[in-house]
Design a protein around this motif. Structure first.
Motif, mmCIF file in Angstrom:
data_model
loop_
_atom_site.group_PDB
_atom_site.id
_atom_site.type_symbol
_atom_site.label_atom_id
_atom_site.label_comp_id
_atom_site.label_asym_id
_atom_site.label_seq_id
_atom_site.Cartn_x
_atom_site.Cartn_y
_atom_site.Cartn_z
ATOM 1 N N ARG A 118 -79.150 6.849 -76.913
ATOM 2 C CA ARG A 118 -78.707 7.304 -75.603
ATOM 3 C C ARG A 118 -77.199 7.094 -75.375
ATOM 4 N NH1 ARG A 118 -81.841 5.119 -70.634
ATOM 5 N NH2 ARG A 118 -82.290 3.636 -72.259
ATOM 6 N N HIS A 119 -76.715 5.939 -75.782
ATOM 7 C CA HIS A 119 -75.295 5.693 -75.519
ATOM 8 C C HIS A 119 -74.407 6.580 -76.380
ATOM 9 C CE1 HIS A 119 -75.734 3.001 -79.036
ATOM 10 N NE2 HIS A 119 -74.462 3.200 -79.202
ATOM 11 N N GLU A 120 -74.917 6.963 -77.543
ATOM 12 C CA GLU A 120 -74.122 7.862 -78.388
ATOM 13 C C GLU A 120 -73.969 9.210 -77.686
ATOM 14 O OE1 GLU A 120 -75.461 5.997 -82.703
ATOM 15 O OE2 GLU A 120 -76.624 7.637 -81.833
ATOM 16 N N GLY A 152 -63.309 17.913 -79.016
ATOM 17 C CA GLY A 152 -64.486 17.666 -79.845
ATOM 18 C C GLY A 152 -64.436 16.369 -80.626
ATOM 19 N N SER A 153 -63.322 15.654 -80.520
ATOM 20 C CA SER A 153 -63.190 14.414 -81.286
ATOM 21 C C SER A 153 -64.330 13.421 -81.011
ATOM 22 C CB SER A 153 -61.819 13.799 -80.995
ATOM 23 O OG SER A 153 -61.697 12.570 -81.610
ATOM 24 N N PRO A 154 -64.716 13.204 -79.720
ATOM 25 C CA PRO A 154 -65.824 12.263 -79.476
ATOM 26 C C PRO A 154 -67.145 12.777 -80.064
ATOM 27 C CG PRO A 154 -64.709 12.848 -77.405
ATOM 28 C CD PRO A 154 -64.133 13.719 -78.458
ATOM 29 N N LEU A 155 -67.288 14.085 -80.171
ATOM 30 C CA LEU A 155 -68.513 14.652 -80.741
ATOM 31 C C LEU A 155 -68.552 14.415 -82.247
ATOM 32 C CD1 LEU A 155 -68.411 18.039 -78.810
ATOM 33 C CD2 LEU A 155 -70.135 16.251 -78.486
ATOM 34 N N ARG A 161 -69.054 0.989 -78.008
ATOM 35 C CA ARG A 161 -70.443 0.758 -78.389
ATOM 36 C C ARG A 161 -70.672 -0.734 -78.467
ATOM 37 N NH1 ARG A 161 -70.980 5.541 -82.761
ATOM 38 N NH2 ARG A 161 -73.106 4.813 -82.805
ATOM 39 N N LYS A 162 -71.797 -1.118 -77.937
ATOM 40 C CA LYS A 162 -72.083 -2.548 -77.851
ATOM 41 C C LYS A 162 -71.985 -3.201 -79.231
ATOM 42 C CE LYS A 162 -76.262 -4.359 -76.912
ATOM 43 N NZ LYS A 162 -77.474 -4.597 -76.095
ATOM 44 N N ASP A 163 -72.578 -2.545 -80.227
ATOM 45 C CA ASP A 163 -72.613 -3.163 -81.557
ATOM 46 C C ASP A 163 -71.268 -3.104 -82.266
ATOM 47 O OD1 ASP A 163 -72.920 -0.394 -81.641
ATOM 48 O OD2 ASP A 163 -73.970 -0.446 -83.560
#
Ligand SMILES: Cc1cc2nc3c(=O)[nH]c(=O)nc-3n(C[C@H](O)[C@H](O)[C@H](O)COP(=O)(O)OP(=O)(O)OC[C@H]3O[C@@H](n4cnc5c(N)ncnc54)[C@H](O)[C@@H]3O)c2cc1C
Ligand code: SF4
Ligand code: SF4
Lengths: 404, 402
Positions: free
Chosen positions: B95-97, B208-211, B345-347
């Motif tokens: 979901r976070h992705e 589109g970089s985040p994609l 991202r948490k991880d």
């Protein structure tokens, strides 16, 4: 774009040295490089010439040899300058041109170099009572028993012991010396504790792979101060922490001295007017950019790094300024490209020829450009692998080019 | 440059020299990451025929340090991104992705509600307090970037520009549009001062970089096709496309073509400029407006990875110093660690902070008046790691044009 006093093309050992020496002389310097050069892969030791006394052997070389153009003043200056740059990054180097220092290799043979990081200087190994060779659990390509077997050939009477330490480095990928060096940084105590437990005395030696960090001598000092036996590092397969330490020492010097360092910048041609180079052109993904300069130092390396290319058989060329490249004619010489043979290889003597100021010349010896200087692996006239002179030629030619 | 820059063709040039690994900040920070997959000594030239997928590749942040270290021009990071997309063909996105990849969509939704931005910013802080961020897989330690109440593009209509014969199209980038409209305003002021009228093309998508970094490659391709078609339209009209965001400019100029290999992408790229690259070209042509006043400031410059990859030198430093606007000292402290949405991202939070530690230390010395950086997420990371808020160099230049 402001005009740089000096543009250095190439960021290997020769390029870093040329930029550093130029900057030390209050020149405005821009370094353009495509790729990080071979220093992170190299042992960190600087070979000048494979002879008991390199200084004497070098003086007997023919006039066509790069060392003859470089001269003894630049060689001495280069040794001192490199040691200073390294010392400023807490990376002490030992050595001089008149003798060679032994280094233990990753397989336990000894190799000799003129300048070596203090952590690898095995001069005192012969005098040690007992030698502990220490392997790290999970570390690839380092076998204590093989090292002992080989060292016994040099020191048959010596006592050896092997040990294998678990520094809890496992739990991820297979680790290389570079990984171990990064994991050990600021986390030296477990190793110090394990080494203390070996009970090695003040007359003993401990041999380890080169895992003491990738910056200076900090990690080694943190451990050495707690252990009585002297600790030696070996060489290793790339990526090589000792090579990376030297590269970082140079980078720090360049930063502190205002050198503009641009990565990913492939120089594709020079801007020339008659016999004067006015600048160089960098190719980006979509357009070109010109960097103007009063002097250009070409440190693009040999065939391996793209400083020389060989698109057509028998037609090597220098791709930026289209400088003539000299090489042994005919196919006969080419058939014997046996890289580590016992004779100098025709192929590996190929390169650019210069005058005494390291400016490129044509076949009649005429200088082609007044303000272009060639340094490092792309210089012709000698087999640097056979002679074991690559590092020495790189730093002393760079020193010369930066000071003429 | 020709089609041989397409990433999948560059893998064959790998010499297994390991330079890419020696320069990877993520490998230095975590031992779980096995490093670039399709290149290097470990994997040789296995290409895409390979069945198994290297899970540890999700550690790669696409910072591109590997590409810059490679002596053979291998597009190491893009190969990693292509592999990542392969991974998501067989695995669901978390979901976070999804959230992080679609910042543009979220911002639009939020602004459609009355008082949306205010509420969502409150929502962001409530979400954080209640641990909802963490449950979603986002780094609870971070502040999500606050949305500006009026996006740059909405506010743009109210900027009065003198009509000029010289025009350029501004590619705003999502971060500047949604979160830092003041950077966009500074951009307009600077370009106006240089005789350019700034146009906005509402038809552009997020670059589109985040994609790409979250493995939504098909969607990124749609964005690329749309943006490329529009850039080519502008090119035919002789109007350049200029962006103050270095990740957008890298994507438009280089990564589209590396990833997808269509010739039009390269053609479009020739019409795209990073903001200071464009100003430097004006300077070279003698068209730069030199009428700037010195600000007597000392600036610390964090050079974004995605600017280093463009091989255009440091045009912002060059211009600010050449006209004595300010003294610029580069931070030379490596990657900031955030790499777009990676550090959200948490991880990956801890890794991103570990990578940035050197830079934070440098910034905390505070021997300067301001920190500058051309990249929005770098600015966010520096702010988060040091409590010192950096600005875009174009904001400095805008101030110098009184
Ligand atoms: C694995 C290995 C181990 C070694 N071990 C030792 C050792 O133990 N002792 C020793 O003395 N020496 C050693 N050497 C050699 C030593 O590093 C040499 O000094 C070096 O190879 C020569 O340095 P250079 O700077 O001339 O070339 P390089 O290091 O090859 O650097 C050339 C640089 O120029 C860049 N370049 C090329 N073309 C362009 C262009 N058009 N535009 C911009 N940039 C360009 C290249 O990408 C590269 O970064 C070793 C080398 C290797 C590869
Ligand atoms: S893009 Fe960055 S994180 Fe990914 S492999 Fe390359 S250097 Fe490492
Ligand atoms: S740096 Fe380039 S050539 Fe070297 S191993 Fe990595 S991809 Fe291969």
């Amino acid at each position: 774009m402001r005009t740089s006093d000096v543009i250095v093309v190439g960021g290997g050992l020769a390029g870093l040295m040329a930029a550093a020496v130029s900057a030390s002389r209050k020149q405005s310097v821009t370094l353009l490089t495509f790729g990080s050069g071979s220093l992170p892969l190299a042992s960190g030791a600087i070979d000048f010439f494979n002879a008991d006394n390199p200084e004497v052997a070098i003086k007997q070389l023919p006039d066509t040899h790069p060392y003859a153009k470089i001269g003894s003043k630049a060689r001495d200056g280069a040794v001192k300058f490199l040691c200073d740059v390294a010392a400023q990054a807490n990376l002490p180097y030992n050595g001089r041109l008149s003798a060679q220092i032994p280094v233990v290799t990753a397989v336990g043979t000894l190799k000799y170099s003129a300048l070596v990081p203090e952590s690898m200087d095995a001069s005192k190994l012969a005098a040690k009572q007992k030698v502990f060779v220490v392997e790290i659990k999970g570390l690839k390509d380092f076998y204590a028993s093989m090292i002992v077997d080989n060292l016994k050939k040099y020191f048959p009477a010596k006592q050896f012991e092997t040990a294998k330490l678990d520094l809890k480095f496992l739990g991820g990928r297979d680790i290389t010396c570079m990984d171990a060096a990064q994991l050990l940084t600021d986390n030296e105590q477990p190793l110090a504790n394990e080494l203390k437990a070996l009970n090695a005395g003040g007359d003993d030696a401990i041999i380890l792979p080169p895992i003491f960090g990738i910056a200076g001598n900090f990690s080694r000092s943190a451990v050495q101060t707690q252990v009585r036996a002297e600790i030696f590092e070996t060489t290793c397969l790339p990526p090589s922490p000792p090579g990376m330490r030297l590269q970082r020492a140079f980078m720090k010097y360049l930063q502190n001295n205002g050198v503009k360092f641009f990565e990913n910048s492939k120089v594709i041609r020079g801007v020339v007017e008659g016999k004067t180079v006015k600048g160089v052109v960098v190719e980006t993904a979509v357009r070109e950019k010109t960097f103007p300069a009063r002097k250009v130092i070409l440190a693009t390396g040999g065939f391996y790094s793209g400083g020389l290319t060989m698109r057509e058989f028998d037609k090597p060329r220098e791709p930026i300024f289209d400088l003539p490249v000299f090489f042994p004619e005919g196919a006969d010489n080419w058939s014997n490209v046996q890289l580590f043979g016992d004779k100098p290889q025709g192929f590996s003597t190929t390169g650019i020829f210069t005058d005494d100021s390291l400016r490129p010349v044509d076949s009649s010896g005429n200088v082609l450009f007044d303000n272009l200087h060639v340094v490092g692996a792309n210089l012709g006239g000698c087999d640097k692998i056979f002679e074991r002179s690559a590092g020495g030629i790189a730093i002393s030619s760079a020193y010369k080019a930066a000071t003429v | 440059m020709s089609d041989n820059t397409k990433a999948i063709f560059t893998g064959d040039r790998c010499l297994s020299c390991t330079s890419c690994m020696a320069n990877c900040p993520v490998m230095a920070a975590v031992k779980e990451y096995r490093g670039p997959k399709l290149v290097g000594p470990a994997h040789g030239r296995m290409h895409f025929s390979q069945e198994d997928i290297e899970e540890s590749l999700n550690y790669c942040s696409n910072c591109k340090s590997c590409d810059r270290a490679c002596p053979s021009g291998v597009a190491v990071s893009t190969l990693n991104m292509l592999q990542r997309a392969e991974y998501y063909k067989k695995h669901e996105h978390l979901r976070h992705e999804d959230m992080l990849a679609h910042g543009e969509r979220m911002a639009k939704l939020i602004r459609m509600m009355p008082f949306g931005a205010t509420f969502s910013n409150i929502g962001m802080s409530i979400g954080k307090t209640l641990g909802i961020f963490s449950a979603l897989g986002l780094a609870g330690e971070r502040n999500m970037p606050a949305y500006a109440s009026t996006s740059f593009k909405d506010g743009f209509k109210r900027i009065k520009q003198a009509p000029a014969s010289k025009k350029l199209v501004m590619f705003t980038g999502c971060f500047i549009n949604d979160n830092e409209p003041q950077v966009g305003q500074a951009f307009v002021k600077v370009m106006n001062a240089n005789g350019y009228e700034v146009l906005i093309d509402e038809g552009f998508n997020c670059c589109g970089s985040p994609l790409v970094v979250t493995g939504f490659l098909d969607e990124a391709r749609q964005h690329a096709d749309n943006n490329v078609a529009r850039i080519l339209d502008w090119k035919r009209k002789g109007i350049p496309v200029v962006t103050p965001c270095t990740s957008c400019s890298l994507m438009l100029k280089e990564e589209y073509h590396e990833l997808f290999g269509e010739h039009e992408m390269h053609e479009a790229a020739q019409n795209v400029y990073d903001a200071f690259e464009f100003l430097e070209i004006l300077q070279e042509r003698g068209e730069f407006n030199e009428n700037v006043k010195p600000l007597n400031q000392k600036l610390l410059y964090h050079v974004p990875c995605h600017l280093k990859s463009q091989a255009i030198g440091l045009p912002a430093q060059n211009i600010l110093e050449e006209y004595k606007v300010a003294k610029v000292q580069t931070a030379d402290a490596g990657c900031c660690g955030i790499s777009g949405n990676y550090g959200f991202r948490k991880d990956k939070y801890e890794i991103s902070m570990k990578i940035g530690a050197k830079l934070f230390e440098r910034v905390k010395q505070q021997d300067f008046d301001k920190v500058i950086s051309d990249c929005g997420t770098c600015r966010m990371q520096i702010h988060h790691g040091t409590n010192i808020k950096p600005v875009h160099p174009i904001e400095i230049l805008a101030k110098a044009y009184a």
